[in-house]
Design a protein around this motif. Structure first.
Motif, PDB file in Angstrom:
ATOM      1  N   LEU A   2      37.814  23.418 -58.183  1.00 38.49           N
ATOM      2  CA  LEU A   2      38.128  22.509 -57.240  1.00 38.49           C
ATOM      3  C   LEU A   2      39.079  23.105 -56.188  1.00 38.49           C
ATOM      4  O   LEU A   2      39.952  23.631 -56.591  1.00 38.49           O
ATOM      5  CB  LEU A   2      38.836  21.354 -57.846  1.00 38.49           C
ATOM      6  N   VAL A   3      38.690  22.811 -54.882  1.00 39.05           N
ATOM      7  CA  VAL A   3      39.691  23.770 -53.791  1.00 39.05           C
ATOM      8  C   VAL A   3      40.152  22.497 -53.030  1.00 39.05           C
ATOM      9  O   VAL A   3      39.588  21.523 -52.327  1.00 39.05           O
ATOM     10  CB  VAL A   3      38.981  24.323 -52.919  1.00 39.05           C
ATOM     11  N   GLU A   4      41.517  22.131 -52.859  1.00 40.87           N
ATOM     12  CA  GLU A   4      42.119  21.345 -51.948  1.00 40.87           C
ATOM     13  C   GLU A   4      42.320  21.993 -50.810  1.00 40.87           C
ATOM     14  O   GLU A   4      42.692  23.176 -50.403  1.00 40.87           O
ATOM     15  CB  GLU A   4      43.415  20.842 -52.584  1.00 40.87           C
ATOM     16  N   SER A   5      42.508  21.076 -49.691  1.00 41.84           N
ATOM     17  CA  SER A   5      43.026  21.594 -48.499  1.00 41.84           C
ATOM     18  C   SER A   5      43.783  20.419 -47.476  1.00 41.84           C
ATOM     19  O   SER A   5      43.267  19.304 -48.023  1.00 41.84           O
ATOM     20  CB  SER A   5      41.714  22.268 -47.600  1.00 41.84           C
ATOM     21  N   GLY A   6      44.240  20.727 -46.732  1.00 41.30           N
ATOM     22  CA  GLY A   6      44.724  19.645 -45.591  1.00 41.30           C
ATOM     23  C   GLY A   6      46.140  19.517 -45.521  1.00 41.30           C
ATOM     24  O   GLY A   6      46.672  18.519 -44.932  1.00 41.30           O
ATOM     25  N   GLY A   7      46.855  20.177 -46.608  1.00 37.58           N
ATOM     26  CA  GLY A   7      48.469  19.814 -46.642  1.00 37.58           C
ATOM     27  C   GLY A   7      49.143  20.511 -45.540  1.00 37.58           C
ATOM     28  O   GLY A   7      48.333  21.271 -44.674  1.00 37.58           O
ATOM     29  N   GLY A   8      50.373  20.130 -45.440  1.00 39.00           N
ATOM     30  CA  GLY A   8      51.101  20.660 -44.293  1.00 39.00           C
ATOM     31  C   GLY A   8      52.321  20.045 -44.081  1.00 39.00           C
ATOM     32  O   GLY A   8      52.724  19.249 -44.845  1.00 39.00           O
ATOM     33  N   LEU A   9      53.013  20.471 -43.049  1.00 34.29           N
ATOM     34  CA  LEU A   9      54.209  19.707 -42.643  1.00 34.29           C
ATOM     35  C   LEU A   9      53.988  18.503 -41.701  1.00 34.29           C
ATOM     36  O   LEU A   9      53.331  18.578 -40.510  1.00 34.29           O
ATOM     37  CB  LEU A   9      55.255  20.597 -42.133  1.00 34.29           C
ATOM     38  N   VAL A  10      54.708  17.426 -42.003  1.00 30.97           N
ATOM     39  CA  VAL A  10      54.531  16.202 -40.872  1.00 30.97           C
ATOM     40  C   VAL A  10      55.794  15.232 -40.726  1.00 30.97           C
ATOM     41  O   VAL A  10      56.522  15.580 -41.879  1.00 30.97           O
ATOM     42  CB  VAL A  10      53.358  15.199 -41.643  1.00 30.97           C
ATOM     43  N   GLN A  11      55.904  14.733 -39.876  1.00 29.02           N
ATOM     44  CA  GLN A  11      57.069  14.012 -39.486  1.00 29.02           C
ATOM     45  C   GLN A  11      56.796  12.534 -40.101  1.00 29.02           C
ATOM     46  O   GLN A  11      55.831  12.001 -40.331  1.00 29.02           O
ATOM     47  CB  GLN A  11      57.322  13.779 -38.358  1.00 29.02           C
ATOM     48  N   ALA A  12      58.127  11.980 -40.699  1.00 30.05           N
ATOM     49  CA  ALA A  12      57.875  10.630 -41.370  1.00 30.05           C
ATOM     50  C   ALA A  12      57.205   9.549 -40.629  1.00 30.05           C
ATOM     51  O   ALA A  12      57.352   9.653 -39.123  1.00 30.05           O
ATOM     52  CB  ALA A  12      59.216  10.003 -41.436  1.00 30.05           C
ATOM     53  N   GLN A  37      53.066  16.218 -57.481  1.00 38.29           N
ATOM     54  CA  GLN A  37      54.215  16.371 -58.350  1.00 38.29           C
ATOM     55  C   GLN A  37      55.299  16.928 -57.471  1.00 38.29           C
ATOM     56  O   GLN A  37      54.866  18.216 -56.896  1.00 38.29           O
ATOM     57  CB  GLN A  37      53.999  17.429 -59.458  1.00 38.29           C
ATOM     58  N   ALA A  38      56.434  16.431 -57.377  1.00 38.99           N
ATOM     59  CA  ALA A  38      57.530  17.027 -56.567  1.00 38.99           C
ATOM     60  C   ALA A  38      58.429  17.771 -57.441  1.00 38.99           C
ATOM     61  O   ALA A  38      58.212  17.638 -58.833  1.00 38.99           O
ATOM     62  CB  ALA A  38      58.286  15.812 -55.922  1.00 38.99           C
ATOM     63  N   PRO A  39      59.236  18.564 -57.123  1.00 34.01           N
ATOM     64  CA  PRO A  39      60.039  19.464 -57.915  1.00 34.01           C
ATOM     65  C   PRO A  39      61.032  18.407 -58.794  1.00 34.01           C
ATOM     66  O   PRO A  39      61.637  17.414 -58.222  1.00 34.01           O
ATOM     67  CB  PRO A  39      60.895  20.033 -56.831  1.00 34.01           C
ATOM     68  N   GLY A  40      61.063  18.768 -60.113  1.00 39.50           N
ATOM     69  CA  GLY A  40      62.065  18.146 -60.849  1.00 39.50           C
ATOM     70  C   GLY A  40      61.470  16.585 -61.510  1.00 39.50           C
ATOM     71  O   GLY A  40      62.029  16.006 -62.221  1.00 39.50           O
ATOM     72  N   GLN A  85      56.337   9.355 -45.886  1.00 35.48           N
ATOM     73  CA  GLN A  85      57.643   9.279 -45.773  1.00 35.48           C
ATOM     74  C   GLN A  85      58.085  10.238 -46.706  1.00 35.48           C
ATOM     75  O   GLN A  85      57.474  10.900 -47.510  1.00 35.48           O
ATOM     76  CB  GLN A  85      57.786   7.819 -46.762  1.00 35.48           C
ATOM     77  N   PRO A  86      59.448  10.582 -46.765  1.00 37.18           N
ATOM     78  CA  PRO A  86      59.896  11.718 -47.387  1.00 37.18           C
ATOM     79  C   PRO A  86      59.545  11.691 -48.840  1.00 37.18           C
ATOM     80  O   PRO A  86      59.465  12.738 -49.383  1.00 37.18           O
ATOM     81  CB  PRO A  86      61.527  11.741 -46.862  1.00 37.18           C
ATOM     82  N   ASP A  87      59.596  10.629 -49.476  1.00 39.50           N
ATOM     83  CA  ASP A  87      59.324  10.344 -50.882  1.00 39.50           C
ATOM     84  C   ASP A  87      57.931  11.026 -51.162  1.00 39.50           C
ATOM     85  O   ASP A  87      57.654  11.203 -52.316  1.00 39.50           O
ATOM     86  CB  ASP A  87      59.606   9.034 -51.339  1.00 39.50           C
ATOM     87  N   ASP A  88      57.025  10.986 -50.272  1.00 40.06           N
ATOM     88  CA  ASP A  88      55.724  11.402 -50.506  1.00 40.06           C
ATOM     89  C   ASP A  88      55.415  12.722 -50.470  1.00 40.06           C
ATOM     90  O   ASP A  88      54.285  13.466 -51.153  1.00 40.06           O
ATOM     91  CB  ASP A  88      54.944  10.845 -49.319  1.00 40.06           C
ATOM     92  N   ALA A  89      56.717  13.822 -50.341  1.00 42.11           N
ATOM     93  CA  ALA A  89      56.495  15.113 -50.347  1.00 42.11           C
ATOM     94  C   ALA A  89      56.182  15.665 -51.795  1.00 42.11           C
ATOM     95  O   ALA A  89      57.111  15.114 -52.450  1.00 42.11           O
ATOM     96  CB  ALA A  89      57.810  15.744 -49.615  1.00 42.11           C
ATOM     97  N   THR A 118      47.908  21.566 -53.009  1.00 37.49           N
ATOM     98  CA  THR A 118      48.231  21.880 -51.792  1.00 37.49           C
ATOM     99  C   THR A 118      49.667  20.945 -51.339  1.00 37.49           C
ATOM    100  O   THR A 118      49.683  19.970 -51.925  1.00 37.49           O
ATOM    101  CB  THR A 118      47.049  21.152 -50.822  1.00 37.49           C
ATOM    102  N   GLN A 119      50.378  21.722 -50.777  1.00 33.22           N
ATOM    103  CA  GLN A 119      51.707  21.419 -50.505  1.00 33.22           C
ATOM    104  C   GLN A 119      51.813  20.086 -49.296  1.00 33.22           C
ATOM    105  O   GLN A 119      51.246  20.424 -48.305  1.00 33.22           O
ATOM    106  CB  GLN A 119      52.577  22.455 -49.962  1.00 33.22           C
ATOM    107  N   VAL A 120      52.411  19.218 -49.261  1.00 35.94           N
ATOM    108  CA  VAL A 120      52.657  18.289 -48.246  1.00 35.94           C
ATOM    109  C   VAL A 120      54.220  17.912 -48.245  1.00 35.94           C
ATOM    110  O   VAL A 120      55.054  17.897 -49.179  1.00 35.94           O
ATOM    111  CB  VAL A 120      52.125  16.860 -48.873  1.00 35.94           C
ATOM    112  N   THR A 121      54.768  18.312 -46.980  1.00 36.04           N
ATOM    113  CA  THR A 121      56.044  18.302 -46.646  1.00 36.04           C
ATOM    114  C   THR A 121      56.290  17.094 -45.554  1.00 36.04           C
ATOM    115  O   THR A 121      55.303  17.252 -44.536  1.00 36.04           O
ATOM    116  CB  THR A 121      56.554  19.666 -46.033  1.00 36.04           C
ATOM    117  N   VAL A 122      57.264  16.084 -45.890  1.00 33.86           N
ATOM    118  CA  VAL A 122      57.515  15.175 -44.890  1.00 33.86           C
ATOM    119  C   VAL A 122      59.003  15.409 -44.398  1.00 33.86           C
ATOM    120  O   VAL A 122      59.910  15.123 -45.146  1.00 33.86           O
ATOM    121  CB  VAL A 122      57.185  13.761 -45.704  1.00 33.86           C
TER     122      VAL A 122
END
Length: 124
Positions: A2-12, A37-40, A85-89, A118-122
């Motif tokens: 399985l290959v995910e794609s489409g993650g990235g950095l986005v503003q809230a 899964q977010a860190p911690g 939202q930032p909580d979605d990161a 794939t990493q999602v950063t908000v």
């Protein structure tokens, strides 16, 4: 497989669309889920779809903002994420489980196949 794609950095408030493509097998007779899964934090089930009958389930935390869908011809599952939202990161993973039905217990299935994430950063 399985290959995910489409993650990235986005503003809230922004949007992203994640893709999950399968290689070497088709999604027929599978249910496909997105986890994050977010860190911690513990891994959280986000959404799930039955590839054959398009039945879907969503977690309460994203209901109304995220949409899971599939393209049978492309053997791909998508997660459209709006109003991020930032909580979605988190790191988002797709997973597939061979079964003929989808029910409310989907976050606890023993998924057969996982993607690499794939990493999602908000940003706020």
């Amino acid at each position: 497989q399985l290959v995910e794609s489409g993650g990235g950095l986005v503003q809230a408030g922004g949007s992203l669309r994640l893709s999950c493509a399968a290689s070497r097998f088709t999604f027929k007779d599978y249910v496909i889920a997105w986890f994050r899964q977010a860190p911690g934090e513990e891994r959280e089930g986000v959404a799930c779809i039955s590839f054959d009958d398009q039945n879907t389930y969503y977690s309460d935390s994203i209901r109304g903002r995220f949409t899971i869908s599939s393209d049978n011809a492309k053997n791909t599952v998508y997660l459209q994420m709006n109003s991020l939202q930032p909580d979605d990161a988190a790191v988002y993973y797709c997973a597939a489980d061979w079964r003929p039905y989808l029910d409310w217990n989907w976050p606890k299935y023993e998924y057969d196949v996982w993607g690499q994430g794939t990493q999602v950063t908000v940003s706020s």
